[in-house]
Design an enzyme around this catalytic site. Sequence first.
Site, PDB file in Angstrom:
ATOM      1  N   LYS A  38      -2.936  -4.359  -7.688  1.00  0.00           N
ATOM      2  CA  LYS A  38      -3.202  -2.944  -7.567  1.00  0.00           C
ATOM      3  C   LYS A  38      -2.592  -2.350  -6.298  1.00  0.00           C
ATOM      4  CE  LYS A  38      -7.410  -4.230  -8.628  1.00  0.00           C
ATOM      5  NZ  LYS A  38      -8.875  -4.366  -8.757  1.00  0.00           N
ATOM      6  N   GLY A  39      -2.422  -3.163  -5.284  1.00  0.00           N
ATOM      7  CA  GLY A  39      -2.035  -2.672  -3.960  1.00  0.00           C
ATOM      8  C   GLY A  39      -0.801  -1.785  -3.904  1.00  0.00           C
ATOM      9  N   ASP A  95       2.971  -3.775  -1.960  1.00  0.00           N
ATOM     10  CA  ASP A  95       2.384  -3.166  -0.769  1.00  0.00           C
ATOM     11  C   ASP A  95       2.756  -3.919   0.507  1.00  0.00           C
ATOM     12  OD1 ASP A  95       0.880  -5.419  -1.458  1.00  0.00           O
ATOM     13  OD2 ASP A  95      -1.050  -4.391  -1.511  1.00  0.00           O
ATOM     14  N   LYS A 126       4.487  -8.852   7.249  1.00  0.00           N
ATOM     15  CA  LYS A 126       3.894  -9.579   8.382  1.00  0.00           C
ATOM     16  C   LYS A 126       4.651 -10.893   8.528  1.00  0.00           C
ATOM     17  CE  LYS A 126      -0.797  -8.693   7.151  1.00  0.00           C
ATOM     18  NZ  LYS A 126      -2.166  -9.213   7.057  1.00  0.00           N
ATOM     19  N   PHE A 147      -5.219  -7.677   9.683  1.00  0.00           N
ATOM     20  CA  PHE A 147      -5.545  -7.305   8.310  1.00  0.00           C
ATOM     21  C   PHE A 147      -5.620  -5.790   8.211  1.00  0.00           C
ATOM     22  CE2 PHE A 147      -7.856  -6.756   4.402  1.00  0.00           C
ATOM     23  CZ  PHE A 147      -7.277  -7.713   3.585  1.00  0.00           C
ATOM     24  N   VAL A 148      -4.803  -5.220   7.340  1.00  0.00           N
ATOM     25  CA  VAL A 148      -4.728  -3.764   7.243  1.00  0.00           C
ATOM     26  C   VAL A 148      -5.251  -3.253   5.906  1.00  0.00           C
ATOM     27  CG1 VAL A 148      -2.881  -3.446   8.932  1.00  0.00           C
ATOM     28  CG2 VAL A 148      -2.282  -3.958   6.557  1.00  0.00           C
ATOM     29  N   ASP A 154      -6.458  -2.976   0.129  1.00  0.00           N
ATOM     30  CA  ASP A 154      -7.920  -2.998   0.091  1.00  0.00           C
ATOM     31  C   ASP A 154      -8.533  -4.085   0.962  1.00  0.00           C
ATOM     32  OD1 ASP A 154      -7.011  -5.170  -1.663  1.00  0.00           O
ATOM     33  OD2 ASP A 154      -9.137  -5.391  -2.145  1.00  0.00           O
ATOM     34  N   ARG A 160      -8.590   1.598  -0.628  1.00  0.00           N
ATOM     35  CA  ARG A 160      -7.260   1.790  -1.188  1.00  0.00           C
ATOM     36  C   ARG A 160      -6.841   3.253  -1.141  1.00  0.00           C
ATOM     37  NH1 ARG A 160      -5.719  -2.934  -3.859  1.00  0.00           N
ATOM     38  NH2 ARG A 160      -7.353  -4.111  -4.899  1.00  0.00           N
TER      39      ARG A 160
HETATM   40  P1  IMP Z   1       1.065 -13.026   0.201  1.00  0.00           P
HETATM   41  O1  IMP Z   1       1.154 -13.712  -1.123  1.00  0.00           O
HETATM   42  O2  IMP Z   1       0.326 -13.840   1.208  1.00  0.00           O
HETATM   43  O3  IMP Z   1       2.409 -12.565   0.722  1.00  0.00           O
HETATM   44  O4  IMP Z   1       0.117 -11.799   0.016  1.00  0.00           O
HETATM   45  C1  IMP Z   1       0.469 -10.717  -0.676  1.00  0.00           C
HETATM   46  C2  IMP Z   1      -0.754  -9.963  -1.111  1.00  0.00           C
HETATM   47  O5  IMP Z   1      -1.875 -10.210  -0.269  1.00  0.00           O
HETATM   48  C3  IMP Z   1      -0.490  -8.479  -1.031  1.00  0.00           C
HETATM   49  O6  IMP Z   1      -0.006  -7.991  -2.237  1.00  0.00           O
HETATM   50  C4  IMP Z   1      -1.850  -7.925  -0.686  1.00  0.00           C
HETATM   51  O7  IMP Z   1      -2.536  -7.601  -1.859  1.00  0.00           O
HETATM   52  C5  IMP Z   1      -2.565  -9.030   0.021  1.00  0.00           C
HETATM   53  N1  IMP Z   1      -2.581  -8.813   1.484  1.00  0.00           N
HETATM   54  C6  IMP Z   1      -1.876  -9.483   2.420  1.00  0.00           C
HETATM   55  N2  IMP Z   1      -2.111  -9.017   3.643  1.00  0.00           N
HETATM   56  C7  IMP Z   1      -2.998  -8.006   3.479  1.00  0.00           C
HETATM   57  C8  IMP Z   1      -3.630  -7.091   4.394  1.00  0.00           C
HETATM   58  O8  IMP Z   1      -3.437  -7.112   5.620  1.00  0.00           O
HETATM   59  N3  IMP Z   1      -4.475  -6.196   3.841  1.00  0.00           N
HETATM   60  C9  IMP Z   1      -4.729  -6.120   2.504  1.00  0.00           C
HETATM   61  N4  IMP Z   1      -4.146  -6.942   1.621  1.00  0.00           N
HETATM   62  C10 IMP Z   1      -3.298  -7.879   2.105  1.00  0.00           C
HETATM   63 MG    MG Z   2      -1.975  -6.990  -3.581  1.00  0.00          MG
END
Ligand code: IMP
Ligand code: MG
Length: 171
Positions: A38-39, A95, A126, A147-148, A154, A160
């Site tokens: 959803k992000g 996102d 990040k 964490f944002v 969310d 969101r």
């Molecule tokens: P990854 O697989 O670790 O790269 O994470 C990607 C997903 O984690 C993103 O699509 C977000 O939904 C979630 N995510 C990662 N960091 C954050 C954050 O700081 N705030 C909220 N959601 C996050």
């Molecule tokens: Mg996400």
Amino acid sequence: MNILLEADQIQRRIAELAAEIEADYPADEEVHLVGVLKGGFVFMADLVRAMSTRVTLDFIAVSSYQQSTKSSGEVRLIKDVDTRLEGRHVIIVEDIVDTGLTLTYLQDILRARAPKSLRSACLLSKPSRRLVNVKVEYIGFTIEDKFVIGYGLDFAEKYRNLPHIAVMDEA
Ligand code: IMP
Ligand code: MG
């Protein structure tokens, strides 16, 4: 809650990204954006409205975080795209790229559908958290390991709808 990126700052950056994307593809070719639910829905909505009418779009849904600020490292496909990607210029719209596991998974499954090209656009990155080396052609903002929330992002499904991006307070 600490505001990291103001709403107008985000909009200005999205206008730049849209112009960059438009310039990168031949003017007479369509570009198909695949938003990650959803992000990615807010970023997607603003990005496509900053682009020309050659844009088409679809959504895919994955789950990787279970109501926590820590990634489980597991990616699950919840909803696939509705149309074929073969021969199309596809851009994944996410996102945030954090560990990179979600985006790597998505790139792998979408590349297998034989698109004409496959790129990725993430509003936030990040890099300090990366576990896998994933290529992201379009990045809105590079941020620190915080964490944002907001602008689609969310914490336990909340926040969101914030128009800006804020740093979540430590619990
Ligand atoms: P990854 O697989 O670790 O790269 O994470 C990607 C997903 O984690 C993103 O699509 C977000 O939904 C979630 N995510 C990662 N960091 C954050 C954050 O700081 N705030 C909220 N959601 C996050
Ligand atoms: Mg996400």
